[in-house]
Design a protein around this motif. Structure first.
Motif, short mmCIF file in Angstrom:
data_model
loop_
_atom_site.label_atom_id
_atom_site.label_comp_id
_atom_site.label_asym_id
_atom_site.label_seq_id
_atom_site.Cartn_x
_atom_site.Cartn_y
_atom_site.Cartn_z
N ALA A 257 8.79 48.50 83.67
CA ALA A 257 9.03 47.21 83.00
C ALA A 257 9.95 47.38 81.80
N GLY A 258 9.71 48.42 81.00
CA GLY A 258 10.57 48.66 79.84
C GLY A 258 12.00 48.93 80.23
N THR A 259 12.19 49.63 81.36
CA THR A 259 13.55 49.90 81.84
C THR A 259 14.20 48.63 82.38
N LEU A 260 13.47 47.86 83.17
CA LEU A 260 14.00 46.64 83.76
C LEU A 260 14.41 45.62 82.70
N ALA A 261 13.73 45.64 81.56
CA ALA A 261 14.07 44.69 80.50
C ALA A 261 15.49 44.87 79.99
N VAL A 262 16.03 46.07 80.12
CA VAL A 262 17.38 46.35 79.59
C VAL A 262 18.45 45.55 80.33
N PRO A 263 18.58 45.66 81.66
CA PRO A 263 19.60 44.83 82.34
C PRO A 263 19.28 43.34 82.29
N LEU A 264 18.00 42.98 82.26
CA LEU A 264 17.65 41.56 82.13
C LEU A 264 18.14 41.00 80.80
N LEU A 265 17.96 41.77 79.74
CA LEU A 265 18.43 41.31 78.43
C LEU A 265 19.95 41.22 78.40
N PHE A 266 20.62 42.19 79.02
CA PHE A 266 22.08 42.10 79.12
C PHE A 266 22.50 40.79 79.78
N GLY A 267 21.86 40.47 80.92
CA GLY A 267 22.23 39.25 81.62
C GLY A 267 22.01 38.01 80.78
N ALA A 268 20.91 37.97 80.04
CA ALA A 268 20.62 36.80 79.21
C ALA A 268 21.61 36.68 78.06
N VAL A 269 21.85 37.78 77.34
CA VAL A 269 22.74 37.73 76.16
C VAL A 269 24.18 37.51 76.59
#
Length: 626
Positions: free
Chosen positions: A95-107
């Motif tokens: 989950a901590g790893t997946l949050a990284v590309p998800l945050l990129f997509g949002a920002v």
């Protein structure tokens, strides 16, 4: 609208995500386990009843104090790859790893590709998140769900889509199911982001938010509501509650009691002016979290020290807030250079302005909510701040993109101030470990030099502007990550965890106890009677046998003396383990509870026969055959 990012962007994102995974997975099996939640995972894997309710012990008499949604992932993990210290933590690390590309997509969709990449880097190396993702607690999964909700709401704002908005509300509802009120830190900011970012008239937006609120409430309360479909005798007693109800555990024990600072866990209060030892990382970690104050999250010491969160928080405030304000007042500050294929088109700036205003207000509210709460919250664990982490890294990414763009005196001044603050504050945090500080200094100096070169160039071409802006951002990111990466490395080497150790028995004691009980308990259903639900977790993890729980939190009586006598008479339990002492009578001390006192008065101490180092620990219950 943003065009698709090119392959260099995806390559960069892939490398950042790979780095995030490495920080969260390397030597993960060496991180100490959390016996309380691990005992529940072991018990939940034994029956569907235990799985649904989050049973703490295999007999299903008591359950953990939270919904078991995160633990369902851990049960799946141990079923797939076997029960081990590593498999218990894989869902959190993933989950901590997946949050990284998800945050990129949002920002990226909120601001720019450059901002998205900077936010992803900040998220990947943030020490408090790395530590949480390496621990078998549920905060990392909750944080990833919040980032998913952010991404979905941003997509809803782009399209004016109710479906995307409702999906975001559902994701945020699941985050509540994972870590309850901790997830609410993000709720006000995300609500503001949705309301201001959605296109269309006010009435339509209000109706969309009303529908999203309904979805959120239904999803958030789904598990708690489902427990009411079962009779009280079929539901385990929720540890931490005053009446056995999971609702009481959720909203009182994990809600109002936490905010008010009521705690049944032994805690040491920070003493201002006390000379705490700081020579080693372990010594600094064992310094209590400082007392509530406006600067609490920037403290130099403790498990929530500035090197784990405050450094990035400070830069987010110094660079991100001016960027957000500038984005509302002027052109898309920090947007991609004109030659970038992901640039925001100026022709349709109405939509761009709406998004920038929504992002500025939403992230601002999110930051203020989290900083205000965690600065004043009486009872604070480091992992609680995961509800604030995405706002910090997203704002920091936007701020770095803005401050390192190729033009603007205000941005140059902000960059200089930000880099100077990073170096000054970083030096104060490192306690004589200068290696990473010099790397940060080189990056900060290089970023300022390239920013000055960009400003003094006469009529630079779009290509040279883009190259200068890219170099400035890369060097600023080097300055940003140097200290956190060293902190991450130290945390990995020292096997740092943000989990508790409730119910962890000494290794030798547990081995002797387990061997003796297996050899002598005969046909008894229960391995033993335990004076407290929270004092026997690691034995449950090892043996996966039902236990008779005598008391729950704060010595609340769960099994009376009469009930215990009936179990003994039926041959269901033969031994009791009393691993604390009642030196001075207290109603909140499990060792002083009626069944524990009865066992000591009438039972036979067999601690020596079991090979235990201390006496008065293991008792043969009265009436049970030896």
């Amino acid at each position: 609208m943003k065009r698709s990012a090119g392959w260099p962007t995806f390559l960069a994102l892939a490398l950042i995500t790979l780095g995030a995974a490495a920080l969260r997975l390397v030597h993960i099996a060496q991180v100490p386990p959390d016996p309380f939640y691990d005992a529940a995972v072991r018990s939940m894997g034994l029956s569907w009843h235990n799985f649904f309710f989050g049973a703490f012990e295999p007999g299903g008499s008591v359950s953990i104090d939270k919904p078991p949604v995160d633990l369902w992932l851990q049960v799946a993990s141990v079923k797939l790859v076997g029960f081990s210290n590593a498999s218990l933590k894989l869902p959190e690390a993933g989950a901590g790893t997946l949050a990284v590309p998800l945050l990129f997509g949002a920002v990226r969709r909120m601001w720019s590709t450059r901002a998205g990449l900077a936010a992803a880097v900040a998220q990947a190396v943030l020490p408090i998140d790395v530590i949480s993702s390496r621990s078998d607690t549920m905060d990392g999964v909750m944080m990833a769900l919040i980032v998913l909700a952010l991404y979905l709401i941003v997509r809803a704002n782009e399209r004016g889509s109710s479906a995307w908005l409702l999906a975001g509300a559902a994701a945020l509802g699941i985050a509540f199911d994972v870590k309850l009120l901790e997830s609410l830190v993000a709720l006000p900011g995300l609500a503001v982001l949705a309301y201001l970012g959605l296109p269309g008239p006010r009435k339509r937006r209000l109706l969309q938010l009303l529908a999203a609120s309904a979805v959120y409430v239904v999803v958030a309360l789904a598990w708690l509501g489902a427990t009411l479909l079962f009779g009280a005798h079929d539901r385990p007693y929720a540890i931490g509650s005053t009446n056995g109800s999971a609702w009481n555990a959720a909203f009182v024990f994990n809600g109002t009691d936490r905010l008010a600072g009521k705690s049944i866990e032994p805690q040491t209060e920070y003493q201002p002016g006390h000379d705490y030892p700081t020579a080693t990382q372990s010594e600094r970690d064992h310094i209590p979290i400082v007392l509530p104050s406006p600067t609490r999250l920037l403290a130099r010491v403790g498990p929530l020290s500035g090197e784990r969160l405050g450094l990035e928080l400070l830069l987010a405030l110094l660079l991100g807030i001016p960027a957000l304000i500038g984005g509302v007042l002027g052109r898309p500050s920090g947007s991609d250079p004109p030659s970038s294929e992901t640039a925001v088109a100026d022709a349709d700036d109405v939509d761009g302005y709406r998004m920038r205003r929504a992002v500025a207000a939403g992230l601002g509210v999110w930051l203020l909510t989290g900083i205000g709460l965690f600065s004043e919250m009486a009872r604070l664990h480091p992992r609680y701040v995961e509800g604030l982490v995405p706002a910090v890294t997203a704002t920091l990414g936007i701020g770095l993109a803005w401050a390192t763009s190729s033009a603007g005196r205000a941005r140059l001044i902000a960059l200089i101030v930000g880099m100077a603050a990073l170096l000054y504050y970083g030096e104060r945090l490192l306690y004589g470990r200068p290696g990473s500080w010099w790397i940060a200094g080189a990056g900060a100096l290089g970023a300022v030099v390239f920013a000055v070169l960009a400003r003094i160039r006469v009529r630079p071409s779009p290509r040279s502007s883009a190259l200068l802006a890219g170099a400035t951002l890369a060097l600023a990111l080097l300055a940003l990550v140097a200290i956190p990466v060293e902190v991450d490395k130290t945390a990995i080497e020292n096997r740092v965890s943000d989990a508790g150790y409730i119910g962890a028995l000494p290794g030798a004691q547990q081995r002797e106890l387990s061997a003796y009980l297996i050899a002598h308990q005969g046909s008894a259903r229960y391995e033993l009677a335990a004076e407290s639900a929270t004092g026997i977790g690691s034995l449950i993890v090892q043996d996966a046998r039902p236990v008779v729980v005598l008391t729950t939190y704060e010595a609340r009586l769960f099994t009376t003396v009469a009930q215990l006598e009936r179990l003994i008479a039926a041959g269901a339990v033969r031994y009791a383990f009393l691993n604390t002492y009642c030196a001075t009578y207290s109603t909140t001390n499990a060792a002083c509870a009626a069944p524990a006192r009865w066992i000591r008065a009438h039972g036979t101490d067999v601690s020596a026969q079991a090979g235990l180092e201390h006496h008065k620990l293991l008792y043969l219950l009265p009436g049970a055959k030896p």
